[in-house]
Design an enzyme around this catalytic site. Structure first.
Site, PDB file in Angstrom:
ATOM      1  N   THR A  39     -26.098  37.814  24.731  1.00  0.00           N
ATOM      2  CA  THR A  39     -27.132  36.947  24.160  1.00  0.00           C
ATOM      3  C   THR A  39     -26.573  35.603  23.736  1.00  0.00           C
ATOM      4  O   THR A  39     -27.249  34.576  23.825  1.00  0.00           O
ATOM      5  CB  THR A  39     -27.798  37.643  22.956  1.00  0.00           C
ATOM      6  OG1 THR A  39     -28.364  38.880  23.389  1.00  0.00           O
ATOM      7  CG2 THR A  39     -28.892  36.781  22.362  1.00  0.00           C
ATOM      8  N   TYR A  52     -35.688  36.645  26.875  1.00  0.00           N
ATOM      9  CA  TYR A  52     -34.644  35.726  27.345  1.00  0.00           C
ATOM     10  C   TYR A  52     -33.798  36.441  28.383  1.00  0.00           C
ATOM     11  O   TYR A  52     -33.912  37.658  28.584  1.00  0.00           O
ATOM     12  CB  TYR A  52     -33.762  35.245  26.187  1.00  0.00           C
ATOM     13  CG  TYR A  52     -32.977  36.352  25.519  1.00  0.00           C
ATOM     14  CD1 TYR A  52     -31.679  36.648  25.914  1.00  0.00           C
ATOM     15  CD2 TYR A  52     -33.546  37.106  24.501  1.00  0.00           C
ATOM     16  CE1 TYR A  52     -30.965  37.665  25.319  1.00  0.00           C
ATOM     17  CE2 TYR A  52     -32.843  38.133  23.898  1.00  0.00           C
ATOM     18  CZ  TYR A  52     -31.561  38.406  24.305  1.00  0.00           C
ATOM     19  OH  TYR A  52     -30.861  39.432  23.718  1.00  0.00           O
ATOM     20  N   THR A 118     -24.347  42.142  22.012  1.00  0.00           N
ATOM     21  CA  THR A 118     -24.256  43.020  20.847  1.00  0.00           C
ATOM     22  C   THR A 118     -24.530  44.493  21.160  1.00  0.00           C
ATOM     23  O   THR A 118     -24.099  45.365  20.419  1.00  0.00           O
ATOM     24  CB  THR A 118     -25.228  42.566  19.749  1.00  0.00           C
ATOM     25  OG1 THR A 118     -26.567  42.600  20.252  1.00  0.00           O
ATOM     26  CG2 THR A 118     -24.895  41.155  19.277  1.00  0.00           C
ATOM     27  N   ASP A 119     -25.249  44.786  22.248  1.00  0.00           N
ATOM     28  CA  ASP A 119     -25.687  46.163  22.490  1.00  0.00           C
ATOM     29  C   ASP A 119     -24.528  47.145  22.608  1.00  0.00           C
ATOM     30  O   ASP A 119     -24.597  48.275  22.110  1.00  0.00           O
ATOM     31  CB  ASP A 119     -26.545  46.243  23.758  1.00  0.00           C
ATOM     32  CG  ASP A 119     -27.938  45.678  23.566  1.00  0.00           C
ATOM     33  OD1 ASP A 119     -28.280  45.338  22.410  1.00  0.00           O
ATOM     34  OD2 ASP A 119     -28.687  45.581  24.553  1.00  0.00           O
ATOM     35  N   LYS A 191     -23.904  48.947  15.266  1.00  0.00           N
ATOM     36  CA  LYS A 191     -25.138  48.162  15.313  1.00  0.00           C
ATOM     37  C   LYS A 191     -26.271  48.984  14.712  1.00  0.00           C
ATOM     38  O   LYS A 191     -26.476  50.139  15.090  1.00  0.00           O
ATOM     39  CB  LYS A 191     -25.462  47.761  16.753  1.00  0.00           C
ATOM     40  CG  LYS A 191     -26.654  46.809  16.867  1.00  0.00           C
ATOM     41  CD  LYS A 191     -26.855  46.310  18.296  1.00  0.00           C
ATOM     42  CE  LYS A 191     -28.032  45.321  18.345  1.00  0.00           C
ATOM     43  NZ  LYS A 191     -28.241  44.766  19.693  1.00  0.00           N
ATOM     44  N   GLU A 312     -20.473  74.539  10.167  1.00  0.00           N
ATOM     45  CA  GLU A 312     -21.602  75.431  10.448  1.00  0.00           C
ATOM     46  C   GLU A 312     -21.471  76.152  11.781  1.00  0.00           C
ATOM     47  O   GLU A 312     -22.331  76.949  12.154  1.00  0.00           O
ATOM     48  CB  GLU A 312     -22.915  74.646  10.400  1.00  0.00           C
ATOM     49  CG  GLU A 312     -23.276  74.144   9.004  1.00  0.00           C
ATOM     50  CD  GLU A 312     -24.661  73.529   8.959  1.00  0.00           C
ATOM     51  OE1 GLU A 312     -25.641  74.247   9.256  1.00  0.00           O
ATOM     52  OE2 GLU A 312     -24.755  72.329   8.640  1.00  0.00           O
TER      53      GLU A 312
END
Length: 355
Positions: A39, A52, A118-119, A191, A312
């Site tokens: 981005t 975008y 950023t993903d 994120k 567990e």
């Protein structure tokens, strides 16, 4: 009064940095920027639309948009790729890592900046933290708004990232991410929002530090293995083994685990419910996979917390690995790298504790 003194200190530090650089140009650090897209290099048809296209702007254009950065560092840019981070690949990540390792001992480079979407930024950051061999700063940076947006966050993020990469106090802290004035460790960041500018948090261990217009304040060093202390190497590596992530939910079908094994996965990460849990049928499928030599790691879909061993379910009996502090996506990165050589189950568990 304390706030006024703090602000005055920051202004004074900034002035001293600028003066020393202007007078003694040789003091400016040499920063190598490796651009991958995202981005921060995106563009839209207008400044006020949400849609975008990532990876439209070159590194030269990004640097030219922040001319003041040339006052704090000498910049060299290389375009590694120009993709949205949803298209980030191990091939690109290996290329970045090998370039950093190639230049790590060069006197012409004092720090590295990687521009990135950023993903999947936390995955690339964590991967580089495991396989790059340098104490020099390695800084990832991105943005949540494209370069054409009103109030784009990319230019200041890039300015701060370069300032962190050139800061001697950033050395030895491993790979970090700089966005929205915060400095995160690759070990702890994640994120947390699809659209918010403050999208990255470090919920378990907290920030490495903060930065404000190029003035940095560091809080701590990461406490787990990374960089030169890491046992992992990508020298000669051209491909990483397949590791799948399978999401656990109510009435989870076990055949997804069996299918992963049948399609050649060498490792499986379960994004489990709660403390890395899953239905009985899925646990049995994980045990079958383990008996076939597939490493199965129990992580969690929960945002924070630790996945403990033998809590567990009986990991010892089933032949499973607990992820401890790593979320599913980072567990996949660590498992992929660890599987580059054969390891026993107890060795793999220790790796998840140490890293």
């Amino acid at each position: 009064m304390k706030y006024i003194i703090f602000q005055f200190r920051n202004v004074l530090l900034t002035l001293l940095v600028v003066i020393s650089i202007d007078v003694l140009g040789q003091t400016k650090p040499n920063i190598l920027i490796l651009a991958t897209g995202g981005t921060i290099a995106g563009a839209a048809g207008s400044g006020v639309q949400s849609g975008y296209t990532s990876g439209q702007v070159t590194i030269d254009a990004m640097v030219n948009a922040v001319p003041d950065v040339l006052k704090v560092a000498k910049i060299k840019g290389e375009q590694i790729s120009n993709v949205g981070s949803q298209d980030m690949s191990f091939d690109i990540m290996l290329k970045i890592a090998k370039r950093i390792n190639e230049m790590a001992n060069s006197n012409d480079v004092d720090g590295f900046v990687i521009t990135h979407g950023t993903d999947t930024m936390e995955e690339t950051a964590y991967f580089l933290n495991l396989v790059t061999k340098t104490d020099k700063p390695v800084v990832l940076v991105g943005s949540m708004r494209p370069s054409t947006a009103v109030s784009a966050d990319g230019p200041l993020n890039l300015y701060n990232a370069i300032a962190v990469a050139g800061d001697p106090n950033a050395k030895g802290r491993g790979v970090v991410l700089v966005m929205n004035d915060w400095i995160h460790s690759a070990q702890s960041l994640t994120k947390v929002s699809t659209t918010a500018v403050q999208t990255f948090m470090s919920p378990l261990r907290g920030l490495i530090g903060v930065t404000s217009y190029g003035v940095n304040d560091f809080y701590r060093y990461p406490d787990q293995k990374f960089g030169n202390k890491s046992e992992f190497s990508v020298d000669g590596v051209t491909k990483l083994p397949r590791v799948d992530i399978i999401y656990a939910d109510v009435d989870m079908p076990a055949d997804l685990i069996d299918a992963s094994v049948e399609h050649g996965a060498k490792g499986i990460v379960i994004a489990g419910v709660g403390n890395g849990n899953m239905p009985k049928a899925a646990l049995e499928a994980c045990a079958r996979a383990s008996k076939k030599g597939v490493i199965v790691v129990r992580s969690t879909r929960v945002a924070t917390g630790t996945v403990g061993r033998n809590v567990e379910c009986n990991d010892d009996e089933l032949g499973l690995v607990a992820s401890y502090n790593l979320n599913p996506q980072k567990s996949r990165i660590l498992l992929s790298v660890a599987l580059l050589k054969p390891r026993k189950l107890d060795e793999m568990q220790k790796i998840f504790i140490d890293y």
